[in-house]
Scaffold this active site. Structure first.
Site, short mmCIF file in Angstrom:
data_model
loop_
_atom_site.label_atom_id
_atom_site.label_comp_id
_atom_site.label_asym_id
_atom_site.label_seq_id
_atom_site.Cartn_x
_atom_site.Cartn_y
_atom_site.Cartn_z
N ASN A 1 0.83 -1.21 0.00
CA ASN A 1 0.00 0.00 0.00
C ASN A 1 0.86 1.25 0.00
O ASN A 1 0.57 2.22 -0.72
CB ASN A 1 -0.93 0.02 1.22
CG ASN A 1 -2.20 -0.77 0.99
OD1 ASN A 1 -2.59 -1.02 -0.13
ND2 ASN A 1 -2.84 -1.15 2.07
N HIS B 1 -3.09 2.25 -2.56
CA HIS B 1 -4.19 1.41 -2.06
C HIS B 1 -4.88 0.61 -3.17
O HIS B 1 -5.36 -0.50 -2.93
CB HIS B 1 -5.21 2.25 -1.29
CG HIS B 1 -4.68 2.73 0.02
ND1 HIS B 1 -4.60 1.91 1.12
CD2 HIS B 1 -4.17 3.92 0.41
CE1 HIS B 1 -4.09 2.56 2.13
NE2 HIS B 1 -3.81 3.81 1.73
N ASP C 1 -5.52 -3.26 -2.97
CA ASP C 1 -6.83 -3.87 -3.18
C ASP C 1 -6.76 -4.99 -4.21
O ASP C 1 -7.37 -6.05 -4.05
CB ASP C 1 -7.86 -2.83 -3.63
CG ASP C 1 -8.26 -1.87 -2.52
OD1 ASP C 1 -7.88 -2.11 -1.35
OD2 ASP C 1 -8.96 -0.88 -2.83
N GLU D 1 -5.71 -7.34 5.92
CA GLU D 1 -5.04 -8.35 5.10
C GLU D 1 -5.09 -9.73 5.76
O GLU D 1 -4.29 -10.60 5.45
CB GLU D 1 -3.60 -7.93 4.79
CG GLU D 1 -2.64 -8.00 5.95
CD GLU D 1 -2.67 -6.79 6.90
OE1 GLU D 1 -1.85 -6.79 7.82
OE2 GLU D 1 -3.49 -5.88 6.73
#
Length: 170
Positions: free
Chosen positions: A119, A124, A128, A154
């Protein structure tokens, strides 16, 4: 429509043959009133039928909406896996089943190491994508009886019914 037509035809036949107790004026009033009532009942019946059809359609739409809400409530929006709340329900059910039947089960907690770095370095959206790919790959790798859930961030949990740990714990 057909019943009303038959009444009027019958009146014409009676008027033609003129039985002795037949009074045309009285019969006209009776048939006119009957025709009016039958027409009114037909209109009411058609409206009722139309409303029932609309209600049936609305009921189907409502059932579909409820089903979608149930899916949304039980699934993680990002990965499509079941969510923590739904997994907790499944774990409780599996514990109850184990108490009743003695059937073993295992639970695995998976934490994607160094996920924060993905990230931080790639953003992000990339994080994702990693979560989604992991979820898809992991779900495809499991048995039909196993269930994987996104536990949070996660972290993922796998429930494996009818599974027993090896004696050495691995």
């Amino acid at each position: 429509g057909c019943a009303i037509s038959m009444l009027w035809i019958m009146l014409a036949v009676l008027a033609y043959f003129k039985p002795e107790d037949f009074v045309l004026r009285e019969e006209l009033v009776k048939i006119a009133m009957t025709s009016f009532l039958l027409s009114l009942l037909t209109i009411i019946s058609m409206r009722y039928s139309r409303k029932r059809g609309l209600l049936r359609e609305q009921k189907l739409q409502l059932a579909s909406a409820v089903e979608k809400v149930e899916v949304l409530v039980a699934h993680d929006a990002l990965t499509g896996l079941i969510n923590r709340q739904r997994m907790q329900e499944l774990l409780e059910a599996e514990c109850e089943r184990q108490t009743l039947t003695g059937a073993a089960f295992c639970v695995a907690l998976i934490d994607l190491d160094h996920f924060k770095r993905i990230n931080d370095i790639h953003g992000h959206q990339a994080g994702d994508e990693v979560l989604c790919r992991f979820a898809k790959t992991a779900a495809a790798s499991l048995r039909e009886t196993d269930t994987i859930a996104r536990w949070g961030g996660e972290e993922f949990v796998i429930l494996m019914p009818e599974t027993q740990m090896e004696p050495n714990g691995l």
